[in-house]
Design a protein around this motif. Structure first.
Motif, PDB file in Angstrom:
ATOM      1  N   ALA A  49     -49.886 -15.001  11.150  1.00  8.63           N
ATOM      2  CA  ALA A  49     -49.956 -15.379   9.741  1.00  8.63           C
ATOM      3  C   ALA A  49     -51.389 -15.203   9.243  1.00  8.63           C
ATOM      4  CB  ALA A  49     -49.510 -16.821   9.541  1.00  8.63           C
ATOM      5  N   ALA A  50     -51.519 -15.051   7.926  1.00  5.94           N
ATOM      6  CA  ALA A  50     -52.832 -14.894   7.315  1.00  5.94           C
ATOM      7  C   ALA A  50     -52.857 -15.599   5.975  1.00  5.94           C
ATOM      8  CB  ALA A  50     -53.179 -13.424   7.150  1.00  5.94           C
ATOM      9  N   ILE A  51     -54.059 -15.980   5.548  1.00  4.68           N
ATOM     10  CA  ILE A  51     -54.221 -16.675   4.273  1.00  4.68           C
ATOM     11  C   ILE A  51     -55.531 -16.249   3.642  1.00  4.68           C
ATOM     12  CG2 ILE A  51     -55.327 -18.690   5.349  1.00  4.68           C
ATOM     13  CD1 ILE A  51     -53.679 -20.423   3.339  1.00  4.68           C
ATOM     14  N   SER A  52     -55.512 -16.063   2.340  1.00  5.93           N
ATOM     15  CA  SER A  52     -56.720 -15.679   1.615  1.00  5.93           C
ATOM     16  C   SER A  52     -57.648 -16.879   1.447  1.00  5.93           C
ATOM     17  CB  SER A  52     -56.336 -15.124   0.246  1.00  5.93           C
ATOM     18  OG  SER A  52     -55.703 -16.140  -0.532  1.00  5.93           O
ATOM     19  N   TRP A  53     -58.856 -16.628   0.933  1.00  4.59           N
ATOM     20  CA  TRP A  53     -59.831 -17.725   0.938  1.00  4.59           C
ATOM     21  C   TRP A  53     -59.448 -18.860  -0.012  1.00  4.59           C
ATOM     22  CZ3 TRP A  53     -61.671 -17.671  -3.949  1.00  4.59           C
ATOM     23  CH2 TRP A  53     -62.023 -16.469  -4.559  1.00  4.59           C
ATOM     24  N   SER A  54     -58.695 -18.567  -1.059  1.00  5.80           N
ATOM     25  CA  SER A  54     -58.270 -19.659  -1.948  1.00  5.80           C
ATOM     26  C   SER A  54     -57.015 -20.354  -1.441  1.00  5.80           C
ATOM     27  CB  SER A  54     -57.993 -19.127  -3.353  1.00  5.80           C
ATOM     28  OG  SER A  54     -56.756 -18.434  -3.373  1.00  5.80           O
ATOM     29  N   GLY A  55     -56.307 -19.695  -0.529  1.00 10.05           N
ATOM     30  CA  GLY A  55     -55.003 -20.196  -0.099  1.00 10.05           C
ATOM     31  C   GLY A  55     -53.862 -19.705  -0.963  1.00 10.05           C
ATOM     32  N   GLY A  56     -54.193 -18.938  -1.969  1.00  5.55           N
ATOM     33  CA  GLY A  56     -53.172 -18.500  -2.901  1.00  5.55           C
ATOM     34  C   GLY A  56     -52.323 -17.335  -2.427  1.00  5.55           C
ATOM     35  N   ASN A  57     -52.774 -16.654  -1.401  1.00  5.89           N
ATOM     36  CA  ASN A  57     -52.034 -15.523  -0.846  1.00  5.89           C
ATOM     37  C   ASN A  57     -51.843 -15.721   0.647  1.00  5.89           C
ATOM     38  OD1 ASN A  57     -51.991 -13.612  -3.255  1.00  5.89           O
ATOM     39  ND2 ASN A  57     -54.165 -14.053  -3.058  1.00  5.89           N
ATOM     40  N   THR A  58     -50.619 -15.513   1.099  1.00  4.25           N
ATOM     41  CA  THR A  58     -50.303 -15.666   2.515  1.00  4.25           C
ATOM     42  C   THR A  58     -49.430 -14.506   2.976  1.00  4.25           C
ATOM     43  OG1 THR A  58     -48.353 -17.017   2.028  1.00  4.25           O
ATOM     44  CG2 THR A  58     -50.429 -18.191   2.455  1.00  4.25           C
ATOM     45  N   ALA A  59     -49.399 -14.310   4.280  1.00  4.57           N
ATOM     46  CA  ALA A  59     -48.544 -13.288   4.881  1.00  4.57           C
ATOM     47  C   ALA A  59     -48.101 -13.777   6.251  1.00  4.57           C
ATOM     48  CB  ALA A  59     -49.285 -11.963   5.001  1.00  4.57           C
ATOM     49  N   TYR A  60     -46.915 -13.335   6.671  1.00  2.00           N
ATOM     50  CA  TYR A  60     -46.353 -13.786   7.943  1.00  2.00           C
ATOM     51  C   TYR A  60     -45.733 -12.621   8.695  1.00  2.00           C
ATOM     52  CZ  TYR A  60     -46.726 -18.414   5.859  1.00  2.00           C
ATOM     53  OH  TYR A  60     -47.203 -19.554   5.273  1.00  2.00           O
ATOM     54  N   ALA A  61     -45.762 -12.730  10.005  1.00  2.00           N
ATOM     55  CA  ALA A  61     -44.985 -11.817  10.824  1.00  2.00           C
ATOM     56  C   ALA A  61     -43.501 -12.113  10.606  1.00  2.00           C
ATOM     57  CB  ALA A  61     -45.346 -11.991  12.294  1.00  2.00           C
ATOM     58  N   GLU A  62     -42.679 -11.088  10.693  1.00  2.00           N
ATOM     59  CA  GLU A  62     -41.249 -11.276  10.480  1.00  2.00           C
ATOM     60  C   GLU A  62     -40.656 -12.295  11.461  1.00  2.00           C
ATOM     61  OE1 GLU A  62     -40.664  -9.382   7.088  1.00  2.00           O
ATOM     62  OE2 GLU A  62     -39.028 -10.285   8.251  1.00  2.00           O
ATOM     63  N   SER A  63     -41.192 -12.330  12.665  1.00  2.00           N
ATOM     64  CA  SER A  63     -40.643 -13.195  13.705  1.00  2.00           C
ATOM     65  C   SER A  63     -40.848 -14.680  13.423  1.00  2.00           C
ATOM     66  CB  SER A  63     -41.265 -12.840  15.055  1.00  2.00           C
ATOM     67  OG  SER A  63     -42.664 -13.010  15.020  1.00  2.00           O
ATOM     68  N   VAL A  64     -41.778 -15.021  12.522  1.00  2.00           N
ATOM     69  CA  VAL A  64     -42.055 -16.430  12.244  1.00  2.00           C
ATOM     70  C   VAL A  64     -41.753 -16.810  10.797  1.00  2.00           C
ATOM     71  CG1 VAL A  64     -43.858 -16.397  14.006  1.00  2.00           C
ATOM     72  CG2 VAL A  64     -44.498 -16.178  11.588  1.00  2.00           C
ATOM     73  N   LYS A  65     -41.424 -15.836   9.989  1.00  2.00           N
ATOM     74  CA  LYS A  65     -41.188 -16.094   8.567  1.00  2.00           C
ATOM     75  C   LYS A  65     -40.062 -17.107   8.402  1.00  2.00           C
ATOM     76  CE  LYS A  65     -42.006 -12.506   6.148  1.00  2.00           C
ATOM     77  NZ  LYS A  65     -41.919 -11.193   5.464  1.00  2.00           N
ATOM     78  N   GLY A  66     -40.311 -18.110   7.568  1.00  2.00           N
ATOM     79  CA  GLY A  66     -39.318 -19.149   7.340  1.00  2.00           C
ATOM     80  C   GLY A  66     -39.430 -20.314   8.299  1.00  2.00           C
ATOM     81  N   ARG A  67     -40.191 -20.147   9.374  1.00  2.00           N
ATOM     82  CA  ARG A  67     -40.366 -21.225  10.353  1.00  2.00           C
ATOM     83  C   ARG A  67     -41.807 -21.741  10.393  1.00  2.00           C
ATOM     84  NH1 ARG A  67     -39.800 -20.197  15.637  1.00  2.00           N
ATOM     85  NH2 ARG A  67     -40.406 -18.002  15.461  1.00  2.00           N
ATOM     86  N   PHE A  68     -42.776 -20.840  10.190  1.00  2.00           N
ATOM     87  CA  PHE A  68     -44.191 -21.206  10.255  1.00  2.00           C
ATOM     88  C   PHE A  68     -44.778 -21.199   8.838  1.00  2.00           C
ATOM     89  CE2 PHE A  68     -45.248 -19.566  14.825  1.00  2.00           C
ATOM     90  CZ  PHE A  68     -44.160 -20.260  15.324  1.00  2.00           C
ATOM     91  N   THR A  69     -45.756 -22.076   8.632  1.00  2.00           N
ATOM     92  CA  THR A  69     -46.465 -22.117   7.356  1.00  2.00           C
ATOM     93  C   THR A  69     -47.963 -22.216   7.618  1.00  2.00           C
ATOM     94  OG1 THR A  69     -44.613 -23.259   6.294  1.00  2.00           O
ATOM     95  CG2 THR A  69     -46.743 -23.327   5.172  1.00  2.00           C
ATOM     96  N   ILE A  70     -48.713 -21.296   7.030  1.00  2.00           N
ATOM     97  CA  ILE A  70     -50.168 -21.341   7.124  1.00  2.00           C
ATOM     98  C   ILE A  70     -50.713 -21.996   5.859  1.00  2.00           C
ATOM     99  CG2 ILE A  70     -50.463 -19.018   6.139  1.00  2.00           C
ATOM    100  CD1 ILE A  70     -52.865 -18.663   8.070  1.00  2.00           C
ATOM    101  N   SER A  71     -51.740 -22.812   6.033  1.00  2.00           N
ATOM    102  CA  SER A  71     -52.370 -23.457   4.886  1.00  2.00           C
ATOM    103  C   SER A  71     -53.833 -23.715   5.233  1.00  2.00           C
ATOM    104  CB  SER A  71     -51.661 -24.768   4.542  1.00  2.00           C
ATOM    105  OG  SER A  71     -51.748 -25.685   5.623  1.00  2.00           O
ATOM    106  N   ARG A  72     -54.606 -24.117   4.249  1.00  2.00           N
ATOM    107  CA  ARG A  72     -56.013 -24.393   4.496  1.00  2.00           C
ATOM    108  C   ARG A  72     -56.494 -25.500   3.584  1.00  2.00           C
ATOM    109  NH1 ARG A  72     -59.082 -19.032   3.780  1.00  2.00           N
ATOM    110  NH2 ARG A  72     -60.947 -20.356   3.978  1.00  2.00           N
ATOM    111  N   ASP A  73     -57.508 -26.205   4.057  1.00  2.00           N
ATOM    112  CA  ASP A  73     -58.175 -27.240   3.278  1.00  2.00           C
ATOM    113  C   ASP A  73     -59.656 -26.886   3.288  1.00  2.00           C
ATOM    114  OD1 ASP A  73     -59.405 -29.490   2.253  1.00  2.00           O
ATOM    115  OD2 ASP A  73     -58.051 -30.874   3.225  1.00  2.00           O
ATOM    116  N   ASN A  74     -60.128 -26.273   2.221  1.00  2.00           N
ATOM    117  CA  ASN A  74     -61.517 -25.803   2.187  1.00  2.00           C
ATOM    118  C   ASN A  74     -62.508 -26.968   2.188  1.00  2.00           C
ATOM    119  OD1 ASN A  74     -60.736 -23.138   2.295  1.00  2.00           O
ATOM    120  ND2 ASN A  74     -60.919 -22.807   0.078  1.00  2.00           N
ATOM    121  N   ALA A  75     -62.093 -28.112   1.713  1.00  2.00           N
ATOM    122  CA  ALA A  75     -62.973 -29.279   1.746  1.00  2.00           C
ATOM    123  C   ALA A  75     -63.199 -29.771   3.176  1.00  2.00           C
ATOM    124  CB  ALA A  75     -62.389 -30.401   0.900  1.00  2.00           C
TER     125      ALA A  75
END
Length: 123
Positions: A49-75
């Protein structure tokens, strides 16, 4: 330099959940795109999985899509990987990665890597 430290791995039964964390230090975290990768024994490292610096854009491998969630807390200088409905095939060492990005997009190649955290899913 960016230092990355993963945590949250462990042993879980199939169908269970884990949340991985990756704490970053050394540079302005909010300028960095982040990713999660994994490597199972005898296999090459693969993108999860990947996430942009704002968290507004994400991408997932097909094998984990729908099961995994990437997120970030810049603070908190931390990126997370919430993993649900885990399968034995998810067993691997999980690595987080970082790369400076001018644009708020997901990226696929990274400059900095953590040491990894083991995730083992039993059947």
């Amino acid at each position: 330099q960016v230092q990355l430290v993963e945590s949250g791995g462990g042993l879980v039964q199939a169908g269970g959940s884990l949340r991985l964390s990756c704490a970053a230090s050394g540079r302005t975290f909010s300028n960095y795109a982040m990713g999660w990768f994994r490597q199972a024994p005898g296999k090459e490292r693969e993108f999860v999985a990947a996430i942009s610096w704002s968290g507004g854009n994400t991408a997932y491998a097909e094998s984990v899509k729908g099961r995994f969630t990437i997120s970030r807390d810049n603070a908190k200088n931390t990126v997370y990987l919430q993993m649900n409905s885990l399968k034995p095939a998810d067993t691997a060492v999980y690595y987080c990665a970082a790369r400076y990005s001018h644009f708020d997009v997901v990226i696929w190649e990274y400059d900095y890597w953590g040491q990894g955290t083991q995730v083992t899913v039993s059947s």
